[in-house]
Enzyme design. Structure first.
Site, PDB file in Angstrom:
ATOM      1  N   GLY B 102      -2.143 149.478  75.560  1.00 23.17           N
ATOM      2  CA  GLY B 102      -1.474 148.664  74.537  1.00 23.17           C
ATOM      3  C   GLY B 102      -2.454 148.109  73.532  1.00 23.17           C
ATOM      4  N   LYS B 178      -7.203 155.486  85.951  1.00 21.70           N
ATOM      5  CA  LYS B 178      -6.092 154.551  86.071  1.00 21.70           C
ATOM      6  C   LYS B 178      -6.191 153.969  87.473  1.00 21.70           C
ATOM      7  CE  LYS B 178      -1.125 154.612  85.253  1.00 21.70           C
ATOM      8  NZ  LYS B 178      -0.007 155.575  85.170  1.00 21.70           N
ATOM      9  N   SER B 248      -8.276 151.789  83.010  1.00 19.46           N
ATOM     10  CA  SER B 248      -7.170 150.864  82.769  1.00 19.46           C
ATOM     11  C   SER B 248      -6.451 150.613  84.084  1.00 19.46           C
ATOM     12  CB  SER B 248      -6.212 151.432  81.725  1.00 19.46           C
ATOM     13  OG  SER B 248      -5.539 152.553  82.225  1.00 19.46           O
ATOM     14  N   GLN B 370     -18.073 149.246  81.383  1.00 18.73           N
ATOM     15  CA  GLN B 370     -17.866 150.458  80.581  1.00 18.73           C
ATOM     16  C   GLN B 370     -18.658 150.246  79.287  1.00 18.73           C
ATOM     17  OE1 GLN B 370     -13.348 150.999  80.725  1.00 18.73           O
ATOM     18  NE2 GLN B 370     -13.735 149.321  82.153  1.00 18.73           N
TER      19      GLN B 370
END
Lengths: 386, 386, 386, 386
Positions: B102, B178, B248, B370
């Site tokens: 998002g 994920k 994510s 990251q």
């Protein structure tokens, strides 16, 4: 010296004779009321307080209706400068144009730009940064956002150019205007005199006032034909614009205050200004073009020592009304959580920082008639000589 | 053909023999549930629905806790793909990795990336884009955000690399993961079994899960030493990171799903991938470096025909914890109106758009381990051959 | 006179002899720097500027980290009061406690409360509103948010009670505290002296400082046992709280400034104060209880003439940590667009306005150890005699 | 039975003979797609899925342009109900009116209201809750927000009343309308046919469509004179309104869908409805009046057992245009961080929760011509018999 030679005309003054110089200082702010670095310039002797012509501030509010960081910065500046000048806080505003722009979205860094004028020895270097200021008369409420404001602004731009010794509109690269807005009280006062106003929406009046001011600049600089300008064109004819206008509306004044920046043979000093028009919010080539005009020949991001030569970058940002950037949808106009102008400033701030390698850049919103829809003028002041 | 020659090894397969090819399509979305262009790829025959391996979606929510645009996009994709695949909506998720991110702040444009794999005739061109997927086992709640997740992720990255035929970690350029998060129910279930969890703050668990996953990638790719990794390093040792991780967290799974993208001699097709690490949010040179690796030799913004060769740019964005970008203050961490990650995405989106000349770029937030603090990995998939 | 008889003890002073009186004025603000109505009280003679003890301001910022409306209001007050007092702006803060609370969500209306003390003729009416102030010593950074702050606050509350002539803790109905917070510089200074601090998160330090201050109040008023108080209880033991504390943290001071409000036989005037504890954000009965204590006998919303008798309502608002109000889910803690404390103020403001029939109510956030989780103290100052 | 006697007429049906009954269920949602409790009503047999007439949902989005929680809830409901009904998702919408309202600011709790109709034994109790539905024809774009929509809505309200057996407008207490809006495509299609539309601003079209629908209700119920209604009155004449209208605009339809709720002798069951008009956002007496109409005789907040008798409270909230509540300034219209309608919902939610003692209340925004400026209708459905 190792700086690239900046394109400029030949000198026509005798070396050593006194000439006006426009100085520009950029200092950080830790919060909106932090004027310590501004006053540090005075304390250190870098600038004499009486030399200061204008202070532009990028503050960290939302840049919209309830952005009180602008007022806070003005109050802090007025208090501090009043002491230094030995005058009242109210008198500071009459001497020094204080133009605050809220909104440091994305990575933008809050800072002040201090613009000053002094007499300096002339050097045989060609055109240098020049500054001129002028004011319109006080407007009546019914004039705001209408042709009366356009025409008065155009005339005042001419006077400011004359003060700066700028005769050719091509030498003008930025016209900063601070303009008034309508309030309920002002609308009522006009009604009592039997006059209607351009809008009863006080927020909308800010856009109309900025737009009329920008069209006045465009008129003065020959960017639009007089015949296309009408009351109804203000705020609607997005094809009419100035590529050098930067306008902000404030409640504290009823006149337009104009600051013209350009390059002149009659001025001295190491600084110069250039501008281009960004066609959209990601128009990096326009920014690169300005840098090229100023002698920055690298193609990518400026390395640190070159970045330091950029004293100020001033750009206007606004979301395109069609909801697209180069055919791809943006969501700025549909976001009810973050105001569209905040998205636009963040975007243009990112693009400009990509070019300059720094984040203390003066990106402001509300670009009615200031560049094309979704784009806007970008000007850079840089040190082009030692 | 006129494309610049991309740096890649020599071919070692016989021309014409079948070889796997990784295809990547980028399509716009008019709203989070608009999967019409995704399904249009299937309808037009551009891709067979059974070839689809993963779909990455950039949706226009806030990218934070209450961003329901991700769920909406997943629901729309599952419904549409279930019909095309002749399976249930639940089964879609087991076949195709749906990774929604998002946040399209600034000028970013909502879009989907469809990644597919098919057998194609081999061509003698050197390395081509390769894709591999793998899963960890389901985690127990007490393993999330801890070394158990790090190690299981590292092992799964190895399996995904093997599936993609990637043996040299240097050929891996992006690992998308994920990963799960903790909920109150999961914490309670662990407690009932006598186990404590890494954090009782469910929001914080997202960061720890992303961080542990990223460190797992770093471990697999040899970017960190095993000896530096401990439970307490997760979320705190910002100097330990992967330059190729993009993680994510989602509530709908309890395992890590891993997608490895790299370049391999064993794959064919016109696409290749490269990456660099942005040191901060305005690291345009890093993006330029990636483009140079892929044969884009222009120094400034890509012109339109070159921009179209960039199929996808994927970058992670995060505000620096010290509140500075190259020594200048940013206000992201202090803004209680706009979440810091939203500012960061807008900034990096602007910088990336400045380079690419387009806004449908996959910039996502939450970059624990990251890339370095305030920076993050950036990868580009481009067409490097006709 | 027609006012209901307020519950209070019998007089013990001779009628007509001078006695202290605490006056409270409520005036609106058109914007955060609008102190015109405050200074109008001075100009009209309603209060002498030297009588002013404290000014509480409800300003229209976000009430969170980057709420600069508090600073703007303080600057405007200091400037205006300095002129009236014939002192410097800095000296104003030493004489008058300026407590600004940001956030007027929902229907709340920005306003100032001016608290003053003067000598007045005693009247035989029983207890009247009393005010007392006290300060702790300046804290060292390592003391903030720890037991040292708890104990110093408790001692100072005792001194403020003594100044107000309040001997029975049951007569104390509100203790307003302004307390310091940690900054990076302060943390570094403590480290240089070899001391660690309660938290390195400067935002979190605001909550710990408020919490320690509230527990200090609770200790002074006998609301908690000394034996339950430890460093680790601060910020975690939500069952320990004061029902009369209202604390706000500010960067501009390093000590706690305490204002105690209660009812005393030794004071005169028409005002009195009462309080209750709201168990949750919709605890209308608690507010009704306060009103009943003050002689408002109507059951529903106060009619206008009765509403005017309520000089001030002060309440603390905070979202419950379990995400529930009476078993029903609220979304405050999960909303990444609007800070949870903003939702909480809007809610409590609506409930309080339902009772009082007015919106210029002093609802503030950040209620650590100030009332139970999800609830908070509510105090009302009303005119109970003519 | 111990319930207070509700004011209602005498029965005129034979006890025991079948009669329609309107059932209303209120169930919580853990997130916008959580329809588990809705489907639990079906699974438990509390309601047969074929009996369901309408579902109202209060979802946790921003209630503004980019609120995708409404679409997510609709998608989840359609998917689940399609399975239960044995039809397609698209057919669900044709059978059951799905009215989603975004925004649960302050303490409001996300929930669904399920309205159903079944035949039940008549009981000799007087009027009971009645429901009727009707649709207008599909509008052409140029009719939206204009008198054509007003008149078609008025006619449809008449049909819905007839279906509900309601002949006296005084027996109608709530008319919920779902109405269309303009999109760029619809505007272009009208232009192609040579017709202009009410506005080219698609967001503004939502307000005009709601306003025209509300005026249609007002016309049908005799609340406004036909002669005052013109195209130009829509959206401007704030003195013209319905006290029983609740309208929401959605992109997915081109007709008005009308649901009338009232009390009728021809219906049976324990439920009844009443309404009042809140004059402003803090009009607690209006809510108390509704409760009194329904036999709740307590003056303060409803105690838990009484609160449970309130099945649903539905209210409209909107900021007053003059920026005042009872003469005191609110900041809703000037807040560029939080949309004004979000403040308004939070406020009215607080006031309503103060009365009812619960937070799962259906407070929605966008109240054009639905109650007076700054106020709005409030209706309560309660169990008035065992």
């Amino acid at each position: 010296m190792g700086l690239p030679r900046w394109k400029g005309g030949a000198p026509f003054f005798h070396p050593g004779s006194p000439m006006p110089e426009c100085l520009v200082f950029r200092v950080p702010a830790q919060h909106p009321a932090d004027v310590s670095e501004v006053m540090g310039l005075v304390a250190s002797g870098a600038v004499d307080v009486t030399e200061i012509v204008a202070i532009f501030g990028k503050t960290e509010g939302n840049g919209c209706v309830n952005d009180f960081t602008r007022q806070l910065a003005v109050m802090a500046l007025e208090t501090a400068l009043a002491t230094a000048l030995g005058c009242t806080a109210a008198e500071v505003g009459a001497r020094i144009a204080l133009v605050m722009s809220g909104g440091t979205e994305g990575g933008l860094s809050p800072h002040f730009l201090v613009l000053a004028r002094r007499d300096s020895p002339a050097v045989p270097e060609g055109k240098a940064l020049a500054i001129g200021t002028a004011f319109t008369q006080e407007f009546r409420a019914e004039e705001i956002g209408r042709m009366a404001q356009v025409e008065a602004t155009a005339a005042a731009v001419g006077r400011a150019m004359a003060e700066a010794g700028l005769t050719d509109p091509a030498d003008v690269h930025l016209v900063q205007v601070k303009c008034p807005l309508l309030t309920s009280a002002r609308i009522a006062e006009a009604a009592a005199r039997g006059h209607g106003v351009a809008t009863h929406d006080t927020y909308a009046s800010m856009g109309l006032s900025r737009g009329a001011s920008a069209l006045g600049i465009a008129l003065a600089l020959g960017e639009v034909d007089r015949e296309h300008l009408t009351d109804s064109a203000i705020g609607t004819r997005r094809d009419l614009f100035s590529g050098r206008a930067s306008c902000s509306a404030g409640i504290e004044l009823m006149r337009n205050e104009i600051i013209v920046l350009g390059n002149s043979q009659g001025w001295t000093g190491p600084l110069a200004i250039a501008h281009r028009v960004m066609d959209d919010g990601i128009d990096l080539p326009a920014i690169r073009g300005v840098l090229t005009d100023l002698g920055f020949l690298e193609a990518g991001q400026l390395p640190p020592h070159e970045s330091e030569r950029v004293i100020a970058l001033l750009a206007k940002a606004e979301p395109s009304h069609d909801g697209l950037i180069r055919g791809r949808r943006h969501i700025m106009n549909d976001d009810s959580d973050i105001n569209a102008t905040r998205h636009a400033r963040a975007l243009v701030g990112g693009v400009a920082a990509a070019a300059i390698g720094r984040t203390d850049l003066f990106v402001s919103g509300g670009a009615e008639h200031q560049g094309p829809d979704g784009g806007g003028p970008v000007a850079v002041i840089a040190r082009v000589r030692d």
